[in-house]
Motif scaffolding. Sequence first.
Motif, short mmCIF file in Angstrom:
data_model
loop_
_atom_site.label_atom_id
_atom_site.label_comp_id
_atom_site.label_asym_id
_atom_site.label_seq_id
_atom_site.Cartn_x
_atom_site.Cartn_y
_atom_site.Cartn_z
N GLY A 61 29.07 43.14 38.10
CA GLY A 61 30.09 43.90 37.36
C GLY A 61 29.49 45.08 36.62
N LEU A 62 28.34 44.87 36.00
CA LEU A 62 27.68 45.97 35.29
C LEU A 62 27.23 47.05 36.28
CD1 LEU A 62 25.53 43.95 32.72
CD2 LEU A 62 27.54 45.36 32.23
N ALA A 63 26.73 46.63 37.44
CA ALA A 63 26.32 47.61 38.45
C ALA A 63 27.51 48.42 38.95
CB ALA A 63 25.63 46.90 39.61
N LEU A 64 28.61 47.75 39.24
CA LEU A 64 29.81 48.44 39.71
C LEU A 64 30.32 49.42 38.65
CD1 LEU A 64 32.10 48.92 41.70
CD2 LEU A 64 33.22 46.84 40.82
N PRO A 102 38.44 53.43 30.18
CA PRO A 102 39.06 52.09 30.12
C PRO A 102 39.45 51.57 31.50
CG PRO A 102 39.98 53.53 28.44
CD PRO A 102 39.15 54.40 29.32
N TRP A 103 39.90 52.46 32.39
CA TRP A 103 40.27 52.03 33.73
C TRP A 103 39.04 51.73 34.58
CZ3 TRP A 103 44.66 50.03 34.30
CH2 TRP A 103 45.78 50.53 33.64
N GLN A 104 37.94 52.42 34.32
CA GLN A 104 36.69 52.08 35.00
C GLN A 104 36.25 50.65 34.65
OE1 GLN A 104 33.59 54.95 34.35
NE2 GLN A 104 34.86 56.70 34.90
N LEU A 105 36.34 50.35 33.35
CA LEU A 105 35.99 49.00 32.91
C LEU A 105 36.94 47.97 33.50
CD1 LEU A 105 34.25 47.18 31.14
CD2 LEU A 105 35.78 47.68 29.22
N GLY A 106 38.25 48.29 33.51
CA GLY A 106 39.22 47.38 34.09
C GLY A 106 39.01 47.17 35.58
N TYR A 107 38.69 48.26 36.28
CA TYR A 107 38.43 48.18 37.73
C TYR A 107 37.25 47.24 38.01
CZ TYR A 107 37.02 49.85 42.39
OH TYR A 107 36.65 49.92 43.70
N THR A 112 35.88 44.96 36.10
CA THR A 112 36.17 43.58 35.67
C THR A 112 37.08 42.88 36.66
OG1 THR A 112 35.92 44.25 33.35
CG2 THR A 112 37.07 42.18 33.79
N LEU A 113 38.15 43.55 37.07
CA LEU A 113 39.10 42.95 38.00
C LEU A 113 38.44 42.65 39.34
CD1 LEU A 113 42.02 42.11 38.61
CD2 LEU A 113 42.48 44.46 39.30
N HIS A 121 41.30 40.81 47.68
CA HIS A 121 40.66 41.91 46.95
C HIS A 121 41.21 43.26 47.42
CE1 HIS A 121 37.40 44.81 46.03
NE2 HIS A 121 37.22 44.07 44.95
N GLY A 122 41.36 43.44 48.72
CA GLY A 122 41.87 44.70 49.25
C GLY A 122 43.27 45.01 48.78
N VAL A 123 44.14 44.00 48.79
CA VAL A 123 45.53 44.20 48.37
C VAL A 123 45.61 44.49 46.87
CG1 VAL A 123 47.77 43.07 48.10
CG2 VAL A 123 46.50 42.83 50.25
N VAL A 124 44.91 43.69 46.07
CA VAL A 124 45.01 43.83 44.61
C VAL A 124 44.40 45.16 44.15
CG1 VAL A 124 44.25 42.89 42.40
CG2 VAL A 124 45.11 41.37 44.17
#
Length: 203
Positions: free
Chosen positions: A84-87, A101-106, A108-109, A150-153
Amino acid sequence: MPPETSAHMPPSPDTALTSRPPLTAPDLGLIALSFTLYWLAYECNEWLDSYALYAQGVSLIFLPAGIKLVMLMIADWRGALGCGLALFSLLPRFWPGLELPWQLGYATLSVCMTWLVVSWMLRRKALGSALEGLSFWDIVQIDAFNTMLHGVVMNSLFWSLGLRSSEALWSSALAMALGDFLGTGVVMLLVLAAARFLVPTTR
């Protein structure tokens, strides 16, 4: 007369929990290993972008997906945290306009979804902590279910943020699922080859 308390009584569970450090050296090592492998896999994947890039954020072969699956299976939450940290650190390179915030959400999700899928399917198959009894087809099933979900979400998230059109939603979701599935297949073949080289079979 009340019984005397022994000076050598074992500590209570609460005391044992509070005395244990939140992160041990092996934990930090697995987090660092997951981060490094994911980051290196992304660097390698960029060489394939001229051939495999389908759309922004979607590659028809995505090696980091395989690293994420393998590290989550063997390192659990430590693999999730490292990947997650790498992504999160890599997101500005392929979604430069995405707000923090959306980068962090992306990140994490993406990682938590795979972690939940892996945890659920491993429990469902009643495997031990060392994954004894895990077969090749078990890995294929876990990978297939995870990549489709994962692809759909993730592409639904892109669509909700206005980064993906309604017309391209399902084709991009299927392309991402295919890329993650193929990337995981390549990583698994490399893992099996390395295992055969490091632990040769005896005749």
